[in-house]
Design an enzyme around this catalytic site. Structure first.
Site, PDB file in Angstrom:
ATOM      1  N   TYR A 190       0.807  -0.356   6.180  1.00  0.00           N
ATOM      2  CA  TYR A 190       1.096   0.965   5.278  1.00  0.00           C
ATOM      3  C   TYR A 190       2.816   1.022   5.347  1.00  0.00           C
ATOM      4  CZ  TYR A 190      -3.813   1.457   4.883  1.00  0.00           C
ATOM      5  OH  TYR A 190      -5.039   1.224   4.416  1.00  0.00           O
ATOM      6  N   ASP A 205       2.003   5.811   3.883  1.00  0.00           N
ATOM      7  CA  ASP A 205       2.012   6.057   5.461  1.00  0.00           C
ATOM      8  C   ASP A 205       2.680   7.336   5.624  1.00  0.00           C
ATOM      9  OD1 ASP A 205       1.943   5.944   8.279  1.00  0.00           O
ATOM     10  OD2 ASP A 205       2.577   3.795   8.144  1.00  0.00           O
ATOM     11  N   ASN A 207       3.315   8.202   9.038  1.00  0.00           N
ATOM     12  CA  ASN A 207       4.278   8.206  10.167  1.00  0.00           C
ATOM     13  C   ASN A 207       4.315   6.704  10.656  1.00  0.00           C
ATOM     14  OD1 ASN A 207       5.321   7.914  12.948  1.00  0.00           O
ATOM     15  ND2 ASN A 207       3.828   9.604  13.834  1.00  0.00           N
ATOM     16  N   ASP A 208       5.517   6.048  10.044  1.00  0.00           N
ATOM     17  CA  ASP A 208       5.895   4.669  10.234  1.00  0.00           C
ATOM     18  C   ASP A 208       6.288   4.222  11.533  1.00  0.00           C
ATOM     19  OD1 ASP A 208       5.456   2.279   8.685  1.00  0.00           O
ATOM     20  OD2 ASP A 208       7.592   2.097   8.152  1.00  0.00           O
ATOM     21  N   ASP A 210       4.040   4.848  14.133  1.00  0.00           N
ATOM     22  CA  ASP A 210       2.938   4.807  14.999  1.00  0.00           C
ATOM     23  C   ASP A 210       1.703   4.097  14.113  1.00  0.00           C
ATOM     24  OD1 ASP A 210       0.583   5.526  16.198  1.00  0.00           O
ATOM     25  OD2 ASP A 210       1.030   7.583  16.682  1.00  0.00           O
ATOM     26  N   ASN A 229      -4.805  10.482   9.762  1.00  0.00           N
ATOM     27  CA  ASN A 229      -5.387   9.424   8.320  1.00  0.00           C
ATOM     28  C   ASN A 229      -4.562   9.617   7.164  1.00  0.00           C
ATOM     29  OD1 ASN A 229      -6.240  12.047   7.821  1.00  0.00           O
ATOM     30  ND2 ASN A 229      -8.466  11.464   8.256  1.00  0.00           N
ATOM     31  N   SER A 263      -3.927 -10.074 -12.166  1.00  0.00           N
ATOM     32  CA  SER A 263      -2.832  -9.274 -12.921  1.00  0.00           C
ATOM     33  C   SER A 263      -3.478  -8.147 -13.406  1.00  0.00           C
ATOM     34  CB  SER A 263      -2.214 -10.527 -13.764  1.00  0.00           C
ATOM     35  OG  SER A 263      -3.059 -10.863 -14.821  1.00  0.00           O
TER      36      SER A 263
END
Length: 506
Positions: A190, A205, A207-208, A210, A229, A263
């Site tokens: 994410y 996301d 919290n990038d 964790d 979440n 697509s």
């Protein structure tokens, strides 16, 4: 001072890398790092057509129309800069050729953006000139015979061969090939970045840093102290001491939506205003940088996972938005695992990008919508390259086994069958394409033929004047659908009498 050629090769690095990767046919099983002559020719003819029509619409010179087109482009990704540099390199030749009444096809062949392989016909979008093609081409080459700019194209040096670009080349290649986010600090699949497989494709996301925090997971301790979440619900109600996640979401059966598609699912779209000169303005290309970094897809508007309002004026609620409206605990729980050119054959190469943990995450509704590319391709003999019914059944069963080992209990799957694409030719062939609306000179039939000649037609079987080929494609489609409709087990939970199937999974 650096030469314009050197600047063009180095300055707009990001754009050139993206165009290099996007030019490769997505339906190929192997990722092609080389130039796609067909896509390059197509791009040139489209641009030359727009330049010609802009001059016509504004009653201006070719030089002025090129300047106008560049002025319309945004500065992001060096689009405007690249345009002006290309004008600097090729503008004088383009002016000479168009002033000599050469059409877009002839200009691109003369400048060698379109190259003819030995034994193959000259591909052209517009009707052939009255005089012989070779004679016309000789006149065109004579017009620019003293040009030094042809050396730029003939040089053909690979931008990814430069040492300082090797790593970013590999990372962009890997992102497109695997459908994983380009920017993902904690490697949880994410991202906080919108495009390049970021949150346009799956929930953002929160919290990038964790990897245990991402959309769709069951809350950690009812998210009393953090939003694990990313649905925006966390903390404790001071009135009764109950966590908000427990109070609002317990027993509400949260579930996400996951699309496995091609697509159509990725919402591939080229806006008509990019091609209709009479409608172009400073706002026409405002979304071009976003579209380029999303592979010319618009997943944020997808009917399955879209989260933005449609710009068509018609209210279109995606499945994700409907799930979110029914239960706000589903906020951000969507994944669009789609790819241009995807089919049952090559899904295995990027299905690993799907994120779902059987023990930690909520159940999901998975939509399998490989609706065309098992019978659609751009090959000269498309029938031989089609997926057989036996292969289709085997590929789908492999996908089901993979999902069964990854999805939480309570998940469901919706399986779409292959549609009949005969409507493409029947409803479009005699209509004018956006490029032909100004002068009534380009129909969809001509576009289909041009794409097939270049071997970049997304569905040569149905987008063809050959009725026999269209019939064979439809027969293959019916065989594949019928095979998919019969898993071979009397205890199968598949429903009858519809090409859409529900499976109770996991």
């Amino acid at each position: 001072m650096k030469s314009p050629c050197r600047i063009l090769k180095v300055a707009p690095v990001f754009l050139l890398l993206l165009l290099r990767f996007l030019a490769s046919p997505a339906s190929d099983d192997q990722f092609n790092m080389g130039h796609s002559n067909g896509h390059r020719c197509l791009g040139c003819v489209l641009v030359m057509s727009v330049i010609t029509q802009l001059a016509q619409v504004h009653n201006s010179t070719v030089e002025a129309s090129m300047e106008r087109l560049c002025s319309y482009l945004p500065g992001k990704l060096f689009l405007k800069t690249t345009c002006y540099l290309l004008v600097h390199l090729f503008g004088s030749d383009i002016i000479k050729l168009l002033d000599a009444d050469m059409n877009a096809d002839m200009v691109c062949h003369t400048l060698e953006f379109c190259k003819q392989d030995s034994g193959r016909p000259q591909c052209h979008l517009y009707p052939l000139p009255k005089e012989a093609w070779k004679l016309r081409q000789e006149k065109a080459k004579h017009t620019v015979k003293k040009s030094e700019n042809m050396k730029y194209l003939k040089g053909g040096s690979d931008i990814c061969s430069l040492p300082f670009l090797a790593k970013i080349c590999q990372k962009i290649k890997l992102s497109i090939q695997t459908s994983m986010p380009f920017k993902d600090v904690d490697s949880d699949k994410y991202s906080v970045f919108p495009t390049l497989r970021g949150y346009h494709w799956r929930g953002r996301d929160c919290n990038d840093s964790d990897k245990t925090v991402y959309p769709g997971r069951r809350p950690d301790n009812w998210d009393a102290h953090r939003d694990s979440n990313c649905n925006g619900i966390w903390g404790i109600d001071p009135k009764d001491g109950i966590p908000y996640e427990k109070k609002f979401c317990e027993g509400s059966q949260p579930r996400g939506i996951i699309l496995l598609g091609d697509s159509a699912g990725a919402h591939f779209h080229i806006p008509p205003e990019w091609l209709i000169a009479s409608q172009m303005s400073l706002n026409s290309f405002s979304d071009l940088p976003t579209a380029l970094t999303d592979e010319l897809d618009w997943p944020q508007l997808s009917s399955a996972t879209g989260f933005l309002n449609s710009t068509s004026g018609i209210e279109e609620k995606s499945i994700y938005l409907r799930l979110r409206k029914r239960n706000r605990c589903n906020h951000r729980d969507y994944q669009n695992i789609s790819r241009n050119g995807a089919s049952s054959r090559n899904l295995r190469k990027f299905i690993e990008s799907l994120s779902r943990n059987q023990m930690l995450d909520y159940p999901a509704i998975v939509i399998y919508a490989m609706i065309g590319n098992d019978v659609c391709n751009g090959r000269a003999d498309p029938v031989q390259a089609m997926t057989t019914p036996e292969q289709l059944y085997s590929n789908i069963m492999q996908t089901l086994k993979h999902l069964d080992s990854h999805l939480p209990k309570g998940s469901h799957m919706v399986l779409y069958g292959l549609p009949n694409g005969t409507f493409l030719w029947e409803n479009l062939h005699d209509r004018y394409h956006p490029l032909g609306q100004l002068n009534k000179d380009v129909t969809y039939a001509q576009v289909f033929s041009f794409l097939s000649c270049l071997q970049v037609n997304p569905c040569h079987g149905w987008m063809s004047s050959n009725k026999t080929l269209r019939t064979l494609t439809s027969e293959s489609q019916k065989s594949g659908r019928n095979e998919g409709d019969s898993p071979g087990s009397s205890s199968s939970p598949w429903m009858d009498s519809t090409p859409t199937r529900w499976l109770h999974c996991c």
